[in-house]
Design a protein around this motif. Structure first.
Motif, PDB file in Angstrom:
ATOM      1  N   ALA A  17     -13.973  80.216  74.296  1.00  5.67           N
ATOM      2  CA  ALA A  17     -13.832  78.345  74.560  1.00  5.67           C
ATOM      3  C   ALA A  17     -13.335  78.186  74.414  1.00  5.67           C
ATOM      4  CB  ALA A  17     -15.744  78.216  74.445  1.00  5.67           C
ATOM      5  N   ILE A  43     -19.139  75.311  62.908  1.00  5.46           N
ATOM      6  CA  ILE A  43     -20.310  75.557  62.823  1.00  5.46           C
ATOM      7  C   ILE A  43     -20.664  76.632  62.697  1.00  5.46           C
ATOM      8  CG2 ILE A  43     -21.918  75.009  64.864  1.00  5.46           C
ATOM      9  CD1 ILE A  43     -20.871  72.724  65.745  1.00  5.46           C
ATOM     10  N   VAL A  44     -20.192  77.131  63.040  1.00  3.22           N
ATOM     11  CA  VAL A  44     -21.182  79.141  63.078  1.00  3.22           C
ATOM     12  C   VAL A  44     -20.905  79.190  61.277  1.00  3.22           C
ATOM     13  CG1 VAL A  44     -20.739  81.230  63.548  1.00  3.22           C
ATOM     14  CG2 VAL A  44     -20.063  79.926  65.401  1.00  3.22           C
ATOM     15  N   PRO A  45     -19.892  78.979  60.289  1.00  5.56           N
ATOM     16  CA  PRO A  45     -20.574  79.998  59.335  1.00  5.56           C
ATOM     17  C   PRO A  45     -21.757  78.655  58.807  1.00  5.56           C
ATOM     18  CG  PRO A  45     -18.344  79.078  59.083  1.00  5.56           C
ATOM     19  CD  PRO A  45     -18.492  78.667  61.275  1.00  5.56           C
ATOM     20  N   TYR A  51     -25.360  80.550  73.545  1.00  2.53           N
ATOM     21  CA  TYR A  51     -24.094  81.007  72.474  1.00  2.53           C
ATOM     22  C   TYR A  51     -24.371  82.348  71.142  1.00  2.53           C
ATOM     23  CZ  TYR A  51     -19.759  80.096  69.503  1.00  2.53           C
ATOM     24  OH  TYR A  51     -19.108  80.148  68.560  1.00  2.53           O
ATOM     25  N   ASP A  73     -27.431  72.211  67.018  1.00  5.03           N
ATOM     26  CA  ASP A  73     -25.556  72.816  67.511  1.00  5.03           C
ATOM     27  C   ASP A  73     -25.399  72.135  68.429  1.00  5.03           C
ATOM     28  OD1 ASP A  73     -23.119  73.389  68.356  1.00  5.03           O
ATOM     29  OD2 ASP A  73     -23.119  75.902  68.031  1.00  5.03           O
ATOM     30  N   ILE A 109     -21.560  70.803  69.012  1.00  5.62           N
ATOM     31  CA  ILE A 109     -20.140  70.791  69.050  1.00  5.62           C
ATOM     32  C   ILE A 109     -20.206  71.018  70.730  1.00  5.62           C
ATOM     33  CG2 ILE A 109     -19.575  73.146  70.157  1.00  5.62           C
ATOM     34  CD1 ILE A 109     -18.184  74.013  68.453  1.00  5.62           C
ATOM     35  N   HIS A 110     -20.557  71.415  72.195  1.00  9.67           N
ATOM     36  CA  HIS A 110     -20.843  70.253  73.291  1.00  9.67           C
ATOM     37  C   HIS A 110     -20.822  69.006  73.272  1.00  9.67           C
ATOM     38  CE1 HIS A 110     -19.076  74.330  74.136  1.00  9.67           C
ATOM     39  NE2 HIS A 110     -20.412  75.117  73.693  1.00  9.67           N
ATOM     40  N   SER A 168     -15.372  70.893  61.088  1.00  6.49           N
ATOM     41  CA  SER A 168     -16.656  70.366  61.494  1.00  6.49           C
ATOM     42  C   SER A 168     -17.569  69.414  60.760  1.00  6.49           C
ATOM     43  CB  SER A 168     -17.798  71.212  61.951  1.00  6.49           C
ATOM     44  OG  SER A 168     -18.153  72.296  61.801  1.00  6.49           O
TER      45      SER A 168
HETATM   46  C1  LIG Z   1     -22.375  76.149  70.875  1.00  7.30           C
HETATM   47  C2  LIG Z   1     -21.202  76.982  70.028  1.00  7.30           C
HETATM   48  N1  LIG Z   1     -21.476  76.130  68.999  1.00  7.30           N
HETATM   49  C3  LIG Z   1     -20.116  76.747  67.850  1.00  7.30           C
HETATM   50  C4  LIG Z   1     -19.680  77.435  68.886  1.00  7.30           C
HETATM   51  C5  LIG Z   1     -17.775  77.225  67.893  1.00  7.30           C
HETATM   52  O1  LIG Z   1     -17.637  77.053  66.320  1.00  7.30           O
HETATM   53  P1  LIG Z   1     -17.027  76.890  65.386  1.00  7.30           P
HETATM   54  O2  LIG Z   1     -15.670  77.412  66.245  1.00  7.30           O
HETATM   55  O3  LIG Z   1     -16.808  75.403  64.986  1.00  7.30           O
HETATM   56  O4  LIG Z   1     -17.634  77.716  63.905  1.00  7.30           O
HETATM   57  C6  LIG Z   1     -18.818  77.474  69.788  1.00  7.30           C
HETATM   58  C7  LIG Z   1     -17.899  77.767  70.829  1.00  7.30           C
HETATM   59  O5  LIG Z   1     -18.090  77.868  71.793  1.00  7.30           O
HETATM   60  C8  LIG Z   1     -20.177  76.884  70.294  1.00  7.30           C
HETATM   61  O6  LIG Z   1     -20.144  77.581  71.956  1.00  7.30           O
END
Ligand SMILES: Cc1ncc(COP(=O)(O)O)c(C=O)c1O
Length: 414
Positions: free
Chosen positions: A56, A115-117, A140, A219, A221-222, A264
């Motif tokens: 993505a 965000i994942v971290p 996700y 989360d 992010i979108h 982020s």
């Molecule tokens: C819902 C969601 N959260 C987090 C991420 C990735 O976040 P980051 O790259 O800041 O770790 C994505 C990426 O596709 C996502 O769709």
């Protein structure tokens, strides 16, 4: 209230009147740039010559104002240790208010390198080993990883589908909660379904979680990619209860196509939760951000709104194209119409291809790399996620290839 209405009205007017200044049709060669989308094709799909429509990120040029900010900082000959620029938190505050009418305080927010971290930190801070963490699949996939890799117990509260869109199953949620449930990770808006959660659902979720002492990680992010006509609601904004129990993650990375900069932010209104979160960052020496990430984030939030709207208008065109094409020429596939972002959730069940063979079918017969729905957890079987944030010609080619592959299956069956 009146102010919020004016904002909504403004948003709508801008979308309708958009004058397309940027060129999203430009084809940019991403070979030899270490792009995950391309580099992992041989390992994950066994074929390097297929069209990547999975990871993505966008195939659009990252906007000029991001590069300008980076170039500007590069003019200085020293890239030393750096504090967050003075206006970093203020820019995030302003953006949240301008986009979502969410009035945050500057000291509620701070930098996280992805965000994942951040999700993983939250799991470690607010739960202990063997505690239960709820997610709402199909969702996700790293939500699953951050729970399992930290030895927490993964609990599924699967989404239901109503009128072709996802909705939350609150009866199931209440049944799944136990004394060991400490955390729920919410995808707001939802990936892979592109669903914008309505205020009522978010409020109800907040009440249930508050009553059961569950912290909610939202989360978002979108969240800055609501498609024209839709409006994202930050979870923490829906009620005092939601505000008290929430950790929100936001980022400009997805919206402005700069995920490689890993920038982020967290937003935590509750001082008790915030203190715990900041203590963890401090203890693990995770405070500092990348010099360019700060600058690019500020540029995105201060200068990016027109680009963002144009990009979404273009993406909306691609989404409409895919949905029309599928309805007309491949009605055996059902596409879920997204309300946000650039991902479309496709249901292949009617074709009767076993779930475990679907990816190889798409790779071998259609020459496409899509995300196999199974990676998003229960409910993902027989589904694929396609990313349409790319020049329209690529979307048209992909649809033609998909149609050809499906036609072959149907003629084999006849
Ligand atoms: C819902 C969601 N959260 C987090 C991420 C990735 O976040 P980051 O790259 O800041 O770790 C994505 C990426 O596709 C996502 O769709």
């Amino acid at each position: 209230m009146f102010l919020a209405f004016v904002f909504l009205l403004n948003n709508k007017i801008h979308f309708d009147d958009i004058y397309m200044k940027y060129n999203f049709d430009e084809i940019i060669d991403r070979n030899n740039t270490d792009a995950i989308k391309i580099e992992l094709l041989p390992t994950l799909f066994g074929n390097k010559d297929i069209q990547p429509m999975w990871v993505a990120d966008m195939d659009f040029r990252t906007p000029d104002f991001i590069f300008d900010a980076i170039y500007e900082r590069s003019k200085h000959p020293i890239l030393g240790y750096t504090t967050p620029p003075d206006n970093f938190a203020k820019t995030i505050k302003n953006w949240q208010y301008q986009q979502h009418q969410w009035n945050i305080e500057e000291d509620w927010t701070g930098f996280v390198a992805g965000i994942v971290p951040g999700l993983s930190f939250a799991v470690q801070i607010f739960t202990e080993e063997n505690d239960e963490v709820i997610i709402q699949p199909p969702v996700y996939h790293p939500f699953i990883h951050v729970i399992e890799k930290n030895n927490r117990k993964l609990i599924f509260n699967p989404l239901k589908i109503k009128n072709g869109l996802f909705e939350m199953d609150f009866d199931d949620l209440e049944k799944k909660i136990t004394k060991k449930t400490k955390l729920l990770i919410l995808c707001n808006p939802h990936n892979p379904g592109g669903k914008i959660w309505d205020e009522e659902s978010l409020k109800r979720l907040a009440t249930i979680c508050y009553d059961n002492n569950i912290v909610v990680i939202s989360d978002e992010i979108h969240g800055d990619m609501a498609l024209p006509g839709y409006y994202h609601t930050p979870f923490a904004k829906v009620s005092d209860t939601a505000s008290k129990i929430s950790i929100t993650f936001t980022a400009p990375s997805k919206t402005f196509n700069m995920p490689g900069l890993q920038s982020s932010s967290y937003i935590i209104p509750n001082p008790v939760l915030r203190k715990k979160f900041k203590k963890f960052l401090d203890r693990n020496e995770l405070i500092g951000g990348n010099i360019f990430a700060y600058k690019a984030t500020i540029a995105a939030y201060e200068k990016g709104d027109n680009w963002r709207k144009e990009m979404l208008k273009y993406v909306e065109g691609n989404i409409e194209y895919v949905i029309d094409y599928i309805n007309k020429y491949i009605p055996q596939i059902k596409a879920m119409a997204p309300q946000a972002s650039f991902l479309i959730w496709l249901d292949f069940s009617e074709l009767g291809i076993p779930a475990e063979n679907l990816t190889s079918f798409i790779v071998d017969k259609a020459g496409l790399a899509l995300n196999d729905g199974r990676m998003f957890g229960p409910g993902g079987e027989n589904h694929m996620r396609i990313n349409v944030a790319c020049p329209k010609i690529k979307v048209e080619n992909a649809m033609q290839k998909l149609k050809k592959a499906i036609d072959e299956v149907l003629s084999d069956k006849a």
